[in-house]
Motif scaffolding. Structure first.
Motif, PDB file in Angstrom:
ATOM      1  N   LEU A  14       0.831  -1.197   0.000  1.00 33.74           N
ATOM      2  CA  LEU A  14       0.000   0.000   0.000  1.00 33.74           C
ATOM      3  C   LEU A  14       0.863   1.243   0.000  1.00 33.74           C
ATOM      4  O   LEU A  14       0.578   2.212  -0.711  1.00 33.74           O
ATOM      5  N   GLN A  15       1.940   1.231   0.771  1.00 34.94           N
ATOM      6  CA  GLN A  15       2.838   2.365   0.793  1.00 34.94           C
ATOM      7  C   GLN A  15       3.493   2.546  -0.565  1.00 34.94           C
ATOM      8  O   GLN A  15       3.662   3.667  -1.027  1.00 34.94           O
ATOM      9  N   ASP A  17       2.216   1.713  -3.474  1.00 38.35           N
ATOM     10  CA  ASP A  17       1.214   2.250  -4.381  1.00 38.35           C
ATOM     11  C   ASP A  17       0.988   3.733  -4.118  1.00 38.35           C
ATOM     12  O   ASP A  17       0.924   4.534  -5.048  1.00 38.35           O
ATOM     13  N   ASN A  18       0.862   4.104  -2.838  1.00 34.78           N
ATOM     14  CA  ASN A  18       0.658   5.506  -2.483  1.00 34.78           C
ATOM     15  C   ASN A  18       1.872   6.336  -2.865  1.00 34.78           C
ATOM     16  O   ASN A  18       1.734   7.439  -3.395  1.00 34.78           O
ATOM     17  N   ALA A  19       3.062   5.825  -2.584  1.00 37.88           N
ATOM     18  CA  ALA A  19       4.284   6.556  -2.894  1.00 37.88           C
ATOM     19  C   ALA A  19       4.440   6.720  -4.400  1.00 37.88           C
ATOM     20  O   ALA A  19       4.786   7.805  -4.880  1.00 37.88           O
ATOM     21  N   ALA A  21       2.030   6.676  -6.627  1.00 38.75           N
ATOM     22  CA  ALA A  21       0.988   7.585  -7.117  1.00 38.75           C
ATOM     23  C   ALA A  21       1.366   9.035  -6.817  1.00 38.75           C
ATOM     24  O   ALA A  21       1.207   9.922  -7.674  1.00 38.75           O
ATOM     25  N   LYS A  22       1.892   9.273  -5.619  1.00 39.44           N
ATOM     26  CA  LYS A  22       2.308  10.629  -5.260  1.00 39.44           C
ATOM     27  C   LYS A  22       3.479  11.067  -6.129  1.00 39.44           C
ATOM     28  O   LYS A  22       3.515  12.208  -6.607  1.00 39.44           O
ATOM     29  N   GLU A  76      10.586  12.774  -1.893  1.00 37.12           N
ATOM     30  CA  GLU A  76       9.690  11.612  -1.982  1.00 37.12           C
ATOM     31  C   GLU A  76      10.491  10.347  -2.302  1.00 37.12           C
ATOM     32  O   GLU A  76      10.240   9.276  -1.732  1.00 37.12           O
ATOM     33  N   SER A  80      10.783   7.046   0.077  1.00 35.36           N
ATOM     34  CA  SER A  80      10.468   5.686  -0.368  1.00 35.36           C
ATOM     35  C   SER A  80      11.687   4.776  -0.211  1.00 35.36           C
ATOM     36  O   SER A  80      11.551   3.599   0.114  1.00 35.36           O
TER      37      SER A  80
END
Length: 155
Positions: A14-15, A17-19, A21-22, A76, A80
């Protein structure tokens, strides 16, 4: 400890995917800023088609925004990378724990095998003692029987 690691393993996709996407959103914003910078670069509002001080200031402002966005992208990426490093570190610790546990199991098995071998040797020793005792008893009984037979036959 194991439930925490399980939670982090489940959370890590999930991290990611979120990372991602961001990060994707930040890159798209940077591309937009770059297009606006190029548009401001082509502006020439001065006399005879020259660039004015205002045009150059606007171009520099766009470049500052692009640099700011680049810094956000780099932060970012660092974040990550830290998350990946933390997950890898936890996996490494898990493997160390598993390895240590397996080594302890191997040592316990070696001790159990050693004890079993010792028990087998003791049983073999007792068996040999019994065999020799039985042989001596048999020979003594045979000798005594022969002696009694000779003494009865001679009398």
């Amino acid at each position: 400890m194991k439930s925490l690691l399980l939670f982090l393993f489940l959370l890590s996709p999930l991290q990611d995917d979120n990372a991602s996407a961001k990060l994707e959103r930040l890159v798209e914003e940077r591309q937009s800023l770059h297009a606006q910078w190029q548009a401001s670069e082509s502006k020439k509002s001065g006399i005879f088609g020259n660039r004015t001080k205002k045009d150059m200031k606007e171009t520099n402002d766009w470049l500052e925004r692009i640099i700011s966005k680049d810094n956000q992208i780099v932060e970012e990426l660092k974040l990550s990378g830290k998350i990946e490093t933390a997950v890898i570190g936890q996996e490494k610790d898990d493997y160390k724990t598993i390895t240590l546990s397996l080594e302890q199991d191997v040592q316990a098995l070696k001790r159990a095998i050693g004890e079993r071998d010792k028990t087998i040797e003791e049983m073999l020793s007792n068996r040999r003692t019994f065999e020799w005792t039985t042989l001596i008893f048999f020979l003594t009984t045979l000798g005594l029987g022969y002696w009694i037979y000779r003494s009865k036959k001679g009398a």
